[in-house]
Design a protein around this motif. Structure first.
Motif, PDB file in Angstrom:
ATOM      1  N   VAL A 247       0.770  -1.411   0.555  1.00 23.47           N
ATOM      2  CA  VAL A 247      -0.551  -0.416   0.514  1.00 23.47           C
ATOM      3  C   VAL A 247       0.847   0.778  -0.156  1.00 23.47           C
ATOM      4  CG1 VAL A 247      -1.755   1.768   1.163  1.00 23.47           C
ATOM      5  CG2 VAL A 247      -1.677  -0.898   1.804  1.00 23.47           C
ATOM      6  N   LYS A 248       0.698   2.257  -0.946  1.00 25.53           N
ATOM      7  CA  LYS A 248       1.197   3.254  -0.898  1.00 25.53           C
ATOM      8  C   LYS A 248       0.320   4.993  -0.785  1.00 25.53           C
ATOM      9  CE  LYS A 248       2.728   5.002  -5.020  1.00 25.53           C
ATOM     10  NZ  LYS A 248       3.199   4.573  -6.171  1.00 25.53           N
ATOM     11  N   MET A 249       0.774   5.716  -0.074  1.00 23.48           N
ATOM     12  CA  MET A 249       0.269   6.861   0.508  1.00 23.48           C
ATOM     13  C   MET A 249       1.263   7.993   0.334  1.00 23.48           C
ATOM     14  SD  MET A 249      -0.996   8.786   4.175  1.00 23.48           S
ATOM     15  CE  MET A 249      -2.455   6.858   4.054  1.00 23.48           C
ATOM     16  N   GLU A 250       0.549   8.564  -0.899  1.00 20.05           N
ATOM     17  CA  GLU A 250       0.485   9.576  -1.273  1.00 20.05           C
ATOM     18  C   GLU A 250       0.322  11.298  -0.726  1.00 20.05           C
ATOM     19  OE1 GLU A 250       0.807   9.523  -5.854  1.00 20.05           O
ATOM     20  OE2 GLU A 250       2.733   8.353  -5.523  1.00 20.05           O
ATOM     21  N   LEU A 251       1.896  11.816   0.169  1.00 20.92           N
ATOM     22  CA  LEU A 251       1.406  13.126   0.414  1.00 20.92           C
ATOM     23  C   LEU A 251       2.531  14.647   0.080  1.00 20.92           C
ATOM     24  CD1 LEU A 251       1.405  11.920   4.211  1.00 20.92           C
ATOM     25  CD2 LEU A 251      -0.622  12.388   3.018  1.00 20.92           C
ATOM     26  N   PRO A 252       2.264  15.395  -1.070  1.00 21.29           N
ATOM     27  CA  PRO A 252       2.380  16.459  -1.092  1.00 21.29           C
ATOM     28  C   PRO A 252       2.696  17.536  -0.374  1.00 21.29           C
ATOM     29  CG  PRO A 252       0.639  16.476  -2.355  1.00 21.29           C
ATOM     30  CD  PRO A 252       0.451  15.454  -1.576  1.00 21.29           C
TER      31      PRO A 252
ATOM     32  N   MET B 172       4.840  17.305   8.740  1.00 26.20           N
ATOM     33  CA  MET B 172       4.345  16.086   9.669  1.00 26.20           C
ATOM     34  C   MET B 172       5.067  16.368  10.869  1.00 26.20           C
ATOM     35  SD  MET B 172       3.521  12.660   8.064  1.00 26.20           S
ATOM     36  CE  MET B 172       2.415  12.930   6.773  1.00 26.20           C
ATOM     37  N   THR B 173       4.519  15.562  11.333  1.00 16.68           N
ATOM     38  CA  THR B 173       4.953  15.552  12.724  1.00 16.68           C
ATOM     39  C   THR B 173       4.619  14.392  13.803  1.00 16.68           C
ATOM     40  OG1 THR B 173       2.620  15.074  14.358  1.00 16.68           O
ATOM     41  CG2 THR B 173       3.376  17.685  14.053  1.00 16.68           C
ATOM     42  N   LYS B 174       5.749  13.365  14.519  1.00 14.10           N
ATOM     43  CA  LYS B 174       6.644  11.967  14.476  1.00 14.10           C
ATOM     44  C   LYS B 174       4.581  11.232  14.631  1.00 14.10           C
ATOM     45  CE  LYS B 174       7.870   8.642  17.353  1.00 14.10           C
ATOM     46  NZ  LYS B 174       6.827   7.429  17.096  1.00 14.10           N
ATOM     47  N   GLU B 175       3.327  12.279  15.326  1.00 15.34           N
ATOM     48  CA  GLU B 175       2.677  11.475  16.081  1.00 15.34           C
ATOM     49  C   GLU B 175       1.473  11.421  14.723  1.00 15.34           C
ATOM     50  OE1 GLU B 175      -1.406  12.011  18.761  1.00 15.34           O
ATOM     51  OE2 GLU B 175       0.025  13.722  18.445  1.00 15.34           O
ATOM     52  N   GLU B 176       1.175  12.637  13.572  1.00 11.41           N
ATOM     53  CA  GLU B 176       0.974  12.310  12.911  1.00 11.41           C
ATOM     54  C   GLU B 176       1.329  11.018  11.639  1.00 11.41           C
ATOM     55  OE1 GLU B 176      -0.264  17.224  11.936  1.00 11.41           O
ATOM     56  OE2 GLU B 176       1.523  16.166  10.947  1.00 11.41           O
ATOM     57  N   ARG B 177       2.552  10.915  11.757  1.00 10.27           N
ATOM     58  CA  ARG B 177       3.693   9.865  10.819  1.00 10.27           C
ATOM     59  C   ARG B 177       3.326   8.542  11.172  1.00 10.27           C
ATOM     60  NH1 ARG B 177       7.661   9.700   7.179  1.00 10.27           N
ATOM     61  NH2 ARG B 177       8.055  11.466   7.268  1.00 10.27           N
ATOM     62  N   ASP B 178       2.862   8.133  13.024  1.00 10.70           N
ATOM     63  CA  ASP B 178       2.345   7.182  13.276  1.00 10.70           C
ATOM     64  C   ASP B 178       1.078   6.910  12.785  1.00 10.70           C
ATOM     65  OD1 ASP B 178       4.986   6.950  14.052  1.00 10.70           O
ATOM     66  OD2 ASP B 178       4.830   7.673  15.875  1.00 10.70           O
TER      67      ASP B 178
ATOM     68  N   ALA C 293      -0.115   3.848  10.987  1.00  5.63           N
ATOM     69  CA  ALA C 293      -0.928   2.463  10.968  1.00  5.63           C
ATOM     70  C   ALA C 293      -2.234   2.433   9.952  1.00  5.63           C
ATOM     71  CB  ALA C 293      -1.774   2.999  12.252  1.00  5.63           C
ATOM     72  N   ILE C 294      -2.816   3.376   9.328  1.00  3.55           N
ATOM     73  CA  ILE C 294      -3.530   3.264   8.060  1.00  3.55           C
ATOM     74  C   ILE C 294      -3.224   2.779   7.002  1.00  3.55           C
ATOM     75  CG2 ILE C 294      -4.772   4.362   6.384  1.00  3.55           C
ATOM     76  CD1 ILE C 294      -4.995   6.612   8.232  1.00  3.55           C
ATOM     77  N   ILE C 295      -2.167   2.912   6.617  1.00  9.69           N
ATOM     78  CA  ILE C 295      -1.014   1.914   5.665  1.00  9.69           C
ATOM     79  C   ILE C 295      -1.339   0.760   6.139  1.00  9.69           C
ATOM     80  CG2 ILE C 295       0.665   1.826   4.585  1.00  9.69           C
ATOM     81  CD1 ILE C 295       0.968   4.959   4.382  1.00  9.69           C
ATOM     82  N   MET C 296      -0.775  -0.319   7.353  1.00  8.00           N
ATOM     83  CA  MET C 296      -0.194  -1.125   7.519  1.00  8.00           C
ATOM     84  C   MET C 296      -1.782  -1.966   7.965  1.00  8.00           C
ATOM     85  SD  MET C 296       2.864  -1.457   7.765  1.00  8.00           S
ATOM     86  CE  MET C 296       2.389  -3.426   8.434  1.00  8.00           C
TER      87      MET C 296
END
Length: 300
Positions: free
Chosen positions: A147-152, A183-189, A193-196
């Motif tokens: 799964v891939k998420m793209e965030l410009p 992006m903060t660490k909390e946002e990245r996590d 989690a959604i991707i996984m």
């Protein structure tokens, strides 16, 4: 005196011919109605048995046509088995899942064989897992499980041109993924989690469809693309061959000596330019559609 003794067919041959045609049509309609009454909704003497073909082509963005066509084939008693011809690099997560479930329901009542074309990667492989058998060409590009998420992000550009950004939200994660802030660490996590979660859904589908243990799949589920030959060695496809190979395999599953005539769909109406662009997309499993200022979740 002699002209008055001519028969109607002789005096009015054209009109007489039309009347004969109308009578023949009425007779056929009556016989058809009688067969329906005597045999219910089925017409075995007039319905030809066929194989259905579901074409999944190009970037997967809208599942409606494929899902509707799969439903029609499932309900059509003249369709004895179905080929799912996939030539797609993948696409949207939800659209891939909807096609998968539509074909899975079809496979519960009729034999389904998947035939892979140039590429059947990521979302294309997700859909393939619904079939009873998967046939790939030796050089088919498949796999790409992930799964891939793209965030410009335009924060650096905005600083250069002197534009500031302010966001007011009802919750701390509501603006997560905004292209105008880091992006903060909390946002990245949060996004990871959604991707996984979606990744694990992908693995679960393969476990069920391919009857493989999870630990056998995971070494090949790191996003890598592979050839049909490599996929066969990994157990992700059943055999190598072309479209005709898939037809013959479907005939075996249906206990037939030879393939039946084909009923293909869904019907598509596209311009020449769209056909060319679609062909370009199909050449690579890593191509994707990008929309500015949006989050893309892709089986791609």
């Amino acid at each position: 005196m002699q002209a008055s003794k001519l028969k109607f067919s002789q005096k009015h041959p054209f009109l007489f011919g039309i009347m004969l045609i109308i009578a023949a049509v009425a007779l056929f309609a009556g016989a058809t109605a009688a067969l329906r009454v005597s045999n219910g909704s089925h017409m075995p003497y007039f319905t030809q048995e066929k194989f259905g073909v579901i074409n999944v082509t190009g970037f997967i963005g809208d599942s409606r046509k494929v899902s509707d066509w799969a439903y029609k084939l499932r309900k059509d008693d003249s369709i004895k088995g179905v080929i799912v011809r996939i030539n797609s690099p993948g696409g949207g997560v939800a659209a891939s899942q909807e096609m998968y479930y539509a074909i899975k329901r079809l496979a519960e009542v009729k034999p389904v064989v998947v035939s892979m074309g140039t590429v059947a990667a990521s979302g294309g492989y997700y859909i393939a897992a619904a079939g009873h058998k998967i046939v790939a060409n030796p050089a088919t590009l498949t796999g790409s499980i992930g799964v891939k998420m793209e965030l410009p992000n335009f924060q650096g550009l905005m600083k250069k041109i002197g534009v500031s950004y302010l966001s007011l939200t009802s919750g701390k994660l509501k603006a997560a993924g905004s292209p105008f802030q880091s992006m903060t660490k909390e946002e990245r996590d949060y996004f990871q989690a959604i991707i996984m979660d979606m990744y694990n859904q992908f693995i679960d589908v393969i476990v069920e469809g391919r009857h493989m243990k999870r630990e056998k799949i995971l070494p090949y589920a790191d996003g890598r693309a592979m050839t049909g030959q490599q996929a066969l060695d990994a157990g992700l496809v059943d055999m190598l061959g072309d479209r005709e190979t898939a037809y013959m395999e479907l005939a075996k599953l249906c206990k037939l000596d030879a393939p039946l005539p084909l009923e293909e769909g869904p019907k598509k109406e596209t311009s020449f330019l769209k056909e060319v662009l679609s062909s370009v997309l199909e050449l690579s499993p890593v191509n994707t559609v990008r929309e500015q200022n949006s989050i893309q979740l892709l089986y791609n």
